[in-house]
Design a protein around this motif. Sequence first.
Motif, PDB file in Angstrom:
ATOM      1  N   ILE A   1       0.816  -1.147  -0.007  1.00 28.94           N
ATOM      2  CA  ILE A   1       0.012  -0.300   0.093  1.00 28.94           C
ATOM      3  C   ILE A   1       0.919   1.303  -0.238  1.00 28.94           C
ATOM      4  CG2 ILE A   1      -1.640   1.270   1.347  1.00 28.94           C
ATOM      5  CD1 ILE A   1      -2.622  -1.325   2.601  1.00 28.94           C
ATOM      6  N   LEU A   2       0.734   2.038  -1.076  1.00 26.50           N
ATOM      7  CA  LEU A   2       1.567   3.310  -0.948  1.00 26.50           C
ATOM      8  C   LEU A   2       1.100   4.215   0.273  1.00 26.50           C
ATOM      9  CD1 LEU A   2       3.507   4.751  -2.733  1.00 26.50           C
ATOM     10  CD2 LEU A   2       1.699   5.986  -3.929  1.00 26.50           C
ATOM     11  N   THR A   3       1.940   4.591   1.100  1.00 24.70           N
ATOM     12  CA  THR A   3       1.910   5.256   2.149  1.00 24.70           C
ATOM     13  C   THR A   3       2.749   6.673   2.136  1.00 24.70           C
ATOM     14  OG1 THR A   3       1.790   3.387   3.214  1.00 24.70           O
ATOM     15  CG2 THR A   3       1.846   5.077   4.683  1.00 24.70           C
ATOM     16  N   ALA A   4       1.925   7.770   2.615  1.00 21.31           N
ATOM     17  CA  ALA A   4       2.390   9.076   2.618  1.00 21.31           C
ATOM     18  C   ALA A   4       2.970   9.309   4.080  1.00 21.31           C
ATOM     19  CB  ALA A   4       1.738  10.038   2.100  1.00 21.31           C
ATOM     20  N   TYR A   5       4.117  10.016   4.263  1.00 18.73           N
ATOM     21  CA  TYR A   5       4.822  10.456   5.388  1.00 18.73           C
ATOM     22  C   TYR A   5       5.574  11.918   5.106  1.00 18.73           C
ATOM     23  CZ  TYR A   5       5.330   5.616   7.277  1.00 18.73           C
ATOM     24  OH  TYR A   5       4.992   4.536   7.960  1.00 18.73           O
ATOM     25  N   ASN A   6       4.979  12.736   6.240  1.00 23.05           N
ATOM     26  CA  ASN A   6       5.595  14.109   6.263  1.00 23.05           C
ATOM     27  C   ASN A   6       6.953  13.809   7.094  1.00 23.05           C
ATOM     28  OD1 ASN A   6       3.702  15.703   5.319  1.00 23.05           O
ATOM     29  ND2 ASN A   6       2.434  15.654   7.331  1.00 23.05           N
ATOM     30  N   ILE A   7       7.865  14.563   6.743  1.00 23.06           N
ATOM     31  CA  ILE A   7       9.472  14.496   6.870  1.00 23.06           C
ATOM     32  C   ILE A   7       9.644  15.794   7.604  1.00 23.06           C
ATOM     33  CG2 ILE A   7      11.859  14.075   6.300  1.00 23.06           C
ATOM     34  CD1 ILE A   7       9.971  11.409   5.935  1.00 23.06           C
ATOM     35  N   TYR A   8      10.135  15.634   8.751  1.00 23.29           N
ATOM     36  CA  TYR A   8      10.763  16.777   9.714  1.00 23.29           C
ATOM     37  C   TYR A   8      12.088  16.700   9.874  1.00 23.29           C
ATOM     38  CZ  TYR A   8       5.662  17.061  10.498  1.00 23.29           C
ATOM     39  OH  TYR A   8       4.197  17.168  10.320  1.00 23.29           O
ATOM     40  N   ARG A   9      12.929  17.714   9.987  1.00 23.11           N
ATOM     41  CA  ARG A   9      14.392  17.484  10.224  1.00 23.11           C
ATOM     42  C   ARG A   9      14.372  17.955  11.696  1.00 23.11           C
ATOM     43  NH1 ARG A   9      16.783  20.762   6.948  1.00 23.11           N
ATOM     44  NH2 ARG A   9      17.506  19.195   5.621  1.00 23.11           N
ATOM     45  N   ILE A  10      15.257  17.040  12.651  1.00 23.51           N
ATOM     46  CA  ILE A  10      15.473  17.112  13.935  1.00 23.51           C
ATOM     47  C   ILE A  10      16.843  17.814  14.135  1.00 23.51           C
ATOM     48  CG2 ILE A  10      15.817  15.994  16.082  1.00 23.51           C
ATOM     49  CD1 ILE A  10      13.860  13.654  14.925  1.00 23.51           C
ATOM     50  N   ASP A  11      17.762  17.385  13.432  1.00 26.63           N
ATOM     51  CA  ASP A  11      18.946  17.941  13.243  1.00 26.63           C
ATOM     52  C   ASP A  11      19.446  17.503  11.925  1.00 26.63           C
ATOM     53  OD1 ASP A  11      20.476  15.461  13.954  1.00 26.63           O
ATOM     54  OD2 ASP A  11      20.241  15.952  16.069  1.00 26.63           O
ATOM     55  N   GLN A  12      21.033  17.692  11.897  1.00 27.05           N
ATOM     56  CA  GLN A  12      21.806  17.373  10.700  1.00 27.05           C
ATOM     57  C   GLN A  12      21.677  16.059  10.005  1.00 27.05           C
ATOM     58  OE1 GLN A  12      22.928  19.771   8.752  1.00 27.05           O
ATOM     59  NE2 GLN A  12      23.704  18.368   7.209  1.00 27.05           N
ATOM     60  N   GLU A  13      21.864  15.106  11.151  1.00 25.35           N
ATOM     61  CA  GLU A  13      21.592  13.679  10.633  1.00 25.35           C
ATOM     62  C   GLU A  13      20.128  12.958  11.012  1.00 25.35           C
ATOM     63  OE1 GLU A  13      23.665  12.137   8.375  1.00 25.35           O
ATOM     64  OE2 GLU A  13      24.623  14.062   8.339  1.00 25.35           O
ATOM     65  N   ASN A  14      19.426  13.693  11.759  1.00 28.79           N
ATOM     66  CA  ASN A  14      18.197  13.014  12.302  1.00 28.79           C
ATOM     67  C   ASN A  14      16.965  13.637  11.798  1.00 28.79           C
ATOM     68  OD1 ASN A  14      19.429  11.207  14.394  1.00 28.79           O
ATOM     69  ND2 ASN A  14      20.422  12.934  15.059  1.00 28.79           N
ATOM     70  N   TYR A  15      15.947  12.697  11.214  1.00 31.77           N
ATOM     71  CA  TYR A  15      14.799  13.155  10.891  1.00 31.77           C
ATOM     72  C   TYR A  15      13.737  12.370  11.510  1.00 31.77           C
ATOM     73  CZ  TYR A  15      17.796  15.471   7.270  1.00 31.77           C
ATOM     74  OH  TYR A  15      18.534  16.137   6.709  1.00 31.77           O
ATOM     75  N   LYS A  16      12.443  12.895  11.568  1.00 30.65           N
ATOM     76  CA  LYS A  16      11.254  12.499  11.946  1.00 30.65           C
ATOM     77  C   LYS A  16      10.236  12.011  10.809  1.00 30.65           C
ATOM     78  CE  LYS A  16       7.806  14.306  14.239  1.00 30.65           C
ATOM     79  NZ  LYS A  16       6.948  15.063  15.169  1.00 30.65           N
ATOM     80  N   ALA A  17       9.876  10.926  10.474  1.00 26.34           N
ATOM     81  CA  ALA A  17       8.832  10.546   9.662  1.00 26.34           C
ATOM     82  C   ALA A  17       7.379  10.367  10.314  1.00 26.34           C
ATOM     83  CB  ALA A  17       9.320   9.423   8.641  1.00 26.34           C
ATOM     84  N   GLU A  18       6.346  11.194   9.812  1.00 21.63           N
ATOM     85  CA  GLU A  18       5.252  10.843  10.658  1.00 21.63           C
ATOM     86  C   GLU A  18       4.249  10.584   9.461  1.00 21.63           C
ATOM     87  OE1 GLU A  18       2.930  14.340  12.403  1.00 21.63           O
ATOM     88  OE2 GLU A  18       3.877  13.543  14.124  1.00 21.63           O
ATOM     89  N   ILE A  19       3.407   9.534   9.706  1.00 23.34           N
ATOM     90  CA  ILE A  19       2.310   9.235   8.533  1.00 23.34           C
ATOM     91  C   ILE A  19       1.512  10.309   8.330  1.00 23.34           C
ATOM     92  CG2 ILE A  19       0.721   7.919  10.000  1.00 23.34           C
ATOM     93  CD1 ILE A  19       0.773   5.661   7.970  1.00 23.34           C
ATOM     94  N   VAL A  20       0.887  10.616   7.379  1.00 21.89           N
ATOM     95  CA  VAL A  20      -0.098  11.594   6.811  1.00 21.89           C
ATOM     96  C   VAL A  20      -1.334  10.782   6.896  1.00 21.89           C
ATOM     97  CG1 VAL A  20      -0.936  12.789   4.999  1.00 21.89           C
ATOM     98  CG2 VAL A  20       1.700  12.642   5.217  1.00 21.89           C
ATOM     99  N   LYS A  21      -2.281  11.408   7.921  1.00 17.48           N
ATOM    100  CA  LYS A  21      -3.525  10.944   8.189  1.00 17.48           C
ATOM    101  C   LYS A  21      -4.593  11.670   7.444  1.00 17.48           C
ATOM    102  CE  LYS A  21      -2.527   8.861  12.406  1.00 17.48           C
ATOM    103  NZ  LYS A  21      -2.769   8.894  13.921  1.00 17.48           N
TER     104      LYS A  21
END
Length: 93
Positions: free
Chosen positions: A14-34
Amino acid sequence: MEPLFEAKATVNEILTAYNIYRIDQENYKAEIVKDEDSDYNTSAPEELTLTKNHGTWTTHDNNNNIDLVATLGIEIDVFNNGYGALLGRIGVR
């Protein structure tokens, strides 16, 4: 915090969308789009923290979906470096 971009990956076919946020230079948060108007992939992890270690994307969320982490990581790399950098590496070992 505003997302950097929306990434898409296939989870359990299933194709799933995530919003991507930068925490710092090498760390990111991916949060599912509801989306309130449609169903979202309930088998996909709702949130992941992605880290790039020695050129490899990993997660500390105890998520064993290596393909999902790799796909989101590639999309982050493309966002940060542009498509030209990615295309220049295709076929290079």
